[in-house]
Design a protein around this motif. Structure first.
Motif, PDB file in Angstrom:
ATOM      1  N   SER A 126      10.350  11.723 -23.372  1.00  0.00           N
ATOM      2  CA  SER A 126      11.031  10.425 -23.301  1.00  0.00           C
ATOM      3  C   SER A 126      10.062   9.297 -22.958  1.00  0.00           C
ATOM      4  CB  SER A 126      12.164  10.460 -22.267  1.00  0.00           C
ATOM      5  OG  SER A 126      13.083  11.474 -22.577  1.00  0.00           O
ATOM      6  N   LEU A 127       8.956   9.261 -23.654  1.00  0.00           N
ATOM      7  CA  LEU A 127       7.937   8.226 -23.444  1.00  0.00           C
ATOM      8  C   LEU A 127       7.959   7.236 -24.589  1.00  0.00           C
ATOM      9  CD1 LEU A 127       4.878  10.420 -22.369  1.00  0.00           C
ATOM     10  CD2 LEU A 127       6.391   9.114 -20.891  1.00  0.00           C
ATOM     11  N   ASP A 143       4.915  16.654 -13.516  1.00  0.00           N
ATOM     12  CA  ASP A 143       4.512  16.114 -14.820  1.00  0.00           C
ATOM     13  C   ASP A 143       3.815  17.182 -15.659  1.00  0.00           C
ATOM     14  OD1 ASP A 143       5.538  13.632 -14.209  1.00  0.00           O
ATOM     15  OD2 ASP A 143       3.583  12.714 -13.752  1.00  0.00           O
ATOM     16  N   ARG A 198       5.971  12.685 -27.212  1.00  0.00           N
ATOM     17  CA  ARG A 198       6.594  11.456 -26.703  1.00  0.00           C
ATOM     18  C   ARG A 198       8.112  11.590 -26.683  1.00  0.00           C
ATOM     19  NH1 ARG A 198       2.458   8.864 -29.562  1.00  0.00           N
ATOM     20  NH2 ARG A 198       3.783   8.579 -31.360  1.00  0.00           N
ATOM     21  N   ASP A 241       3.442   4.253 -23.345  1.00  0.00           N
ATOM     22  CA  ASP A 241       3.523   4.814 -21.997  1.00  0.00           C
ATOM     23  C   ASP A 241       2.380   5.773 -21.727  1.00  0.00           C
ATOM     24  OD1 ASP A 241       5.792   3.506 -21.232  1.00  0.00           O
ATOM     25  OD2 ASP A 241       7.148   5.200 -21.529  1.00  0.00           O
ATOM     26  N   ASP A 242       1.927   5.756 -20.480  1.00  0.00           N
ATOM     27  CA  ASP A 242       0.986   6.773 -20.018  1.00  0.00           C
ATOM     28  C   ASP A 242       1.786   7.906 -19.427  1.00  0.00           C
ATOM     29  OD1 ASP A 242      -1.376   5.507 -20.684  1.00  0.00           O
ATOM     30  OD2 ASP A 242      -1.482   4.417 -18.795  1.00  0.00           O
ATOM     31  N   PHE A 243       1.221   9.076 -19.458  1.00  0.00           N
ATOM     32  CA  PHE A 243       1.912  10.233 -18.890  1.00  0.00           C
ATOM     33  C   PHE A 243       1.046  10.818 -17.804  1.00  0.00           C
ATOM     34  CE2 PHE A 243       2.846  14.774 -18.685  1.00  0.00           C
ATOM     35  CZ  PHE A 243       4.195  14.724 -18.433  1.00  0.00           C
TER      36      PHE A 243
END
Length: 188
Positions: free
Chosen positions: A165-166, A106, A161, A170-172
């Motif tokens: 692709s969030l 990540d 984002r 969404d959390d990353f």
């Protein structure tokens, strides 16, 4: 074992076995359950047998054994008092730790996406999201109006984002620093 020690050992064994019924009754009175009392009694016998050299022949073996049993019982209570009952595994599942390789991947993805942003957007998102500056402080550092900096941060968030692709909510990644980059900074 030979000689006097062998005789002392057989005396110890005989005296220990003679105390088992009263020890078990005491264990049941402490535990309230026969299965736990049997475990406690077994631990007491093992401790007494392995520490028989600390017993002074001619003294009160019953009191010595009861003290071992009682101390073991209260030690177990203290340990159980610090433990959380979790027979269904619910609490254990919540304590699981994400494997390091996911966070490393990540982080690499995030670093590539950040690097792909235009310089002014990358600078703005790093100052506001990662360094914790307010919009006003970051605008002052960049030498631009606050509205311009807010626009750069907003475009940088949208760019991250998109590259990652969030979705909007969404959390990353598991790390709080990643989450901070996606949240608006505090003003003032």
């Amino acid at each position: 074992m030979t000689g006097a020690r062998g005789g002392a050992s057989s005396d110890f064994k005989r005296d220990l076995l003679a105390q088992l019924p009263t020890l078990r009754a005491f264990a049941v009175s402490l535990c309230g359950r026969h299965d736990q009392a049997d475990d406690l009694l077994q631990n007491t016998i093992l401790k007494a047998w392995s520490n028989q050299e600390s017993f002074t022949p001619g003294t009160n073996m019953k009191a010595w054994l009861f003290r071992i049993l009682r101390n073991d019982f209260y030690s177990e209570l203290r340990v159980r008092g610090r433990e959380l009952p979790d027979s269904d595994g619910h609490h254990t599942a919540q304590l699981s730790v994400q494997p390091d390789q996911h966070a490393a991947l990540d982080l690499k993805d995030f670093a590539r996406a950040l690097e792909a942003l235009p310089n002014d957007q990358r600078e703005a998102i790093v100052l506001v999201g990662a360094s914790g500056f307010s919009y006003e402080e970051a605008a002052d550092i960049c030498g631009c109006p606050v509205g311009t900096l807010k626009s750069r941060v907003n475009r940088a968030r949208a760019g991250l984002r998109e590259r990652l692709s969030l979705a909007e909510d969404d959390d990353f990644g598991p790390d709080a620093a990643f989450h901070a980059a996606g949240r608006p900074a505090k003003s003032g």
